[in-house]
Motif scaffolding. Structure first.
Motif, short mmCIF file in Angstrom:
data_model
loop_
_atom_site.label_atom_id
_atom_site.label_comp_id
_atom_site.label_asym_id
_atom_site.label_seq_id
_atom_site.Cartn_x
_atom_site.Cartn_y
_atom_site.Cartn_z
N GLY A 97 41.64 89.23 64.42
CA GLY A 97 42.77 88.73 65.19
C GLY A 97 42.63 89.09 66.65
O GLY A 97 41.90 90.00 67.03
N ARG A 98 43.37 88.35 67.46
CA ARG A 98 43.43 88.60 68.90
C ARG A 98 44.89 88.47 69.30
O ARG A 98 45.55 87.48 68.98
N TYR A 99 45.41 89.50 69.98
CA TYR A 99 46.80 89.48 70.40
C TYR A 99 46.88 89.65 71.92
O TYR A 99 46.32 90.58 72.47
N ASN A 100 47.59 88.73 72.60
CA ASN A 100 47.79 88.81 74.04
C ASN A 100 49.23 89.22 74.29
O ASN A 100 50.15 88.51 73.90
N SER A 101 49.42 90.38 74.92
CA SER A 101 50.77 90.91 75.11
C SER A 101 51.57 90.13 76.15
O SER A 101 52.79 90.11 76.09
N ASN A 102 50.91 89.46 77.10
CA ASN A 102 51.64 88.66 78.09
C ASN A 102 52.17 87.37 77.49
O ASN A 102 53.33 87.02 77.70
N THR A 103 51.33 86.65 76.77
CA THR A 103 51.73 85.36 76.21
C THR A 103 52.38 85.51 74.83
O THR A 103 52.92 84.54 74.32
N GLU A 104 52.32 86.70 74.24
CA GLU A 104 52.82 86.97 72.88
C GLU A 104 52.17 86.02 71.87
O GLU A 104 52.80 85.54 70.94
N MET A 105 50.89 85.76 72.09
CA MET A 105 50.13 84.85 71.24
C MET A 105 49.23 85.65 70.31
O MET A 105 48.47 86.50 70.77
N LEU A 106 49.31 85.39 69.02
CA LEU A 106 48.47 86.01 68.01
C LEU A 106 47.52 84.94 67.48
O LEU A 106 47.97 83.89 67.00
N THR A 107 46.22 85.19 67.58
CA THR A 107 45.21 84.28 67.06
C THR A 107 44.55 84.97 65.87
O THR A 107 44.07 86.10 66.00
N LEU A 108 44.52 84.30 64.73
CA LEU A 108 43.90 84.85 63.53
C LEU A 108 42.69 84.01 63.16
O LEU A 108 42.75 82.78 63.17
N ILE A 109 41.59 84.70 62.81
CA ILE A 109 40.31 84.03 62.56
C ILE A 109 39.71 84.55 61.26
O ILE A 109 39.66 85.75 61.03
N GLY A 110 39.26 83.64 60.42
CA GLY A 110 38.51 84.00 59.23
C GLY A 110 39.35 84.26 58.01
O GLY A 110 40.08 85.24 57.95
N ASP A 111 39.28 83.37 57.04
CA ASP A 111 39.98 83.50 55.76
C ASP A 111 41.45 83.87 55.95
O ASP A 111 41.95 84.85 55.41
N VAL A 112 42.14 83.05 56.72
CA VAL A 112 43.55 83.29 56.99
C VAL A 112 44.38 82.80 55.80
O VAL A 112 44.22 81.69 55.32
N VAL A 113 45.25 83.68 55.30
CA VAL A 113 46.14 83.34 54.20
C VAL A 113 47.56 83.66 54.64
O VAL A 113 47.87 84.78 55.05
N VAL A 114 48.43 82.65 54.57
CA VAL A 114 49.83 82.79 54.96
C VAL A 114 50.67 82.54 53.71
O VAL A 114 50.57 81.48 53.10
N HIS A 115 51.49 83.52 53.34
CA HIS A 115 52.31 83.40 52.13
C HIS A 115 53.77 83.50 52.51
O HIS A 115 54.24 84.55 52.96
N LYS A 116 54.49 82.38 52.36
CA LYS A 116 55.94 82.36 52.62
C LYS A 116 56.62 82.79 51.32
O LYS A 116 56.56 82.09 50.32
#
Length: 185
Positions: A97-116
Motif C-alpha cells: 500500500g501507499r498512503y499520502n497524508s496530504n491527499t488522504e489517498m490510500l493505494t492498495l496493490i497486489g491481491d486486494v480483497v475488500v469484504h463488506k
C-alpha cells in the motif's frame, strides 16, 4: 591622549584593519536550500482517519517506510477497516500500500480483497484507490464482486461509500446462484 589619537587617525587605519578582519571564503547559497532527508522504517503501524469528528478508516500495516515524497508512506501487508456513515465496516487486505497524508489517498496493490461485512459482499482486484476526502473507491483494472448468491466479473469499478452506489465497467459477466424463476409470482 590615546583615544584622541585613535579618533584622529581613524581614516588611515580603518580600511586595512577592516579588510584584515573581513571573513574569508565564500558563502554556499545552496546550503540554505538543502533540506535534511528524513528516512525511516516503521513496524506495526496504525493510521486512523477522521472526518467531521468520526472515524472513517483505520489502516494497519506490518511495516512502512517513507518514499521520495515526505508525505507518502510505503506499506507492506496492509489491513484496513473503512467505516460508512452508519459505522458499517468494510474490511480490506492487500500485499502493498501507499498512503499520502496530504491527499488522504490510500493505494492498495497486489491481491486486494475488500469484504463488506453487512451484505456479505467481497471484491477482488489487483489495484485499488481509496480517497478518504470524497469517500470513493476506484479499481482501474478487472474486478470481481461476489456474494452468497451472485458473482459479477467485469472491468474497472467505481464505488461511492456515502451513497453505496457502485458502477462496473464493461465487459460484465454475472452468475446468479439459486435463482428462482418464480420470483414475481
Amino acid at each position: 591622549m590615546v583615544p584622541v589619537l585613535l579618533v584622529i587617525t581613524y581614516p588611515f587605519w580603518s580600511i586595512p584593519v577592516g579588510n584584515f578582519l573581513a571573513p574569508r571564503g565564500g558563502f554556499d547559497q545552496d546550503f540554505k536550500k538543502k533540506t535534511p532527508q528524513r528516512n525511516f522504517n516503521l513496524n506495526d503501524i496504525r493510521i486512523t482517519q477522521y472526518k467531521n469528528g468520526r472515524t472513517t478508516s483505520v489502516i494497519l500495516a506490518d511495516s512502512a517506510r517513507n518514499g521520495e515524497d515526505p508525505d507518502t508512506l510505503l506499506m507492506e501487508t496492509v489491513n484496513a477497516n473503512i467505516f460508512d456513515k452508519k459505522d458499517s465496516i468494510t474490511h480490506i487486505v492487500a500485499k502493498k500500500g501507499r498512503y499520502n497524508s496530504n491527499t488522504e489517498m490510500l493505494t492498495l496493490i497486489g491481491d486486494v480483497v475488500v469484504h463488506k461485512l453487512d451484505g456479505d459482499q467481497t471484491l477482488f482486484t489487483q489495484l485499488l484507490y481509496y480517497n478518504n476526502k470524497i469517500q470513493t473507491v476506484e479499481c482501474p483494472g478487472d474486478s470481481q464482486v461476489t456474494s452468497p448468491k451472485v458473482t459479477i466479473t467485469g472491468g474497472n469499478l467505481h464505488y461511492n461509500i456515502e451513497t453505496a452506489v457502485w458502477i462496473m465497467g464493461k465487459p460484465v459477466h454475472c452468475v446468479l446462484l439459486d435463482y428462482n424463476a418464480n420470483v414475481g409470482k
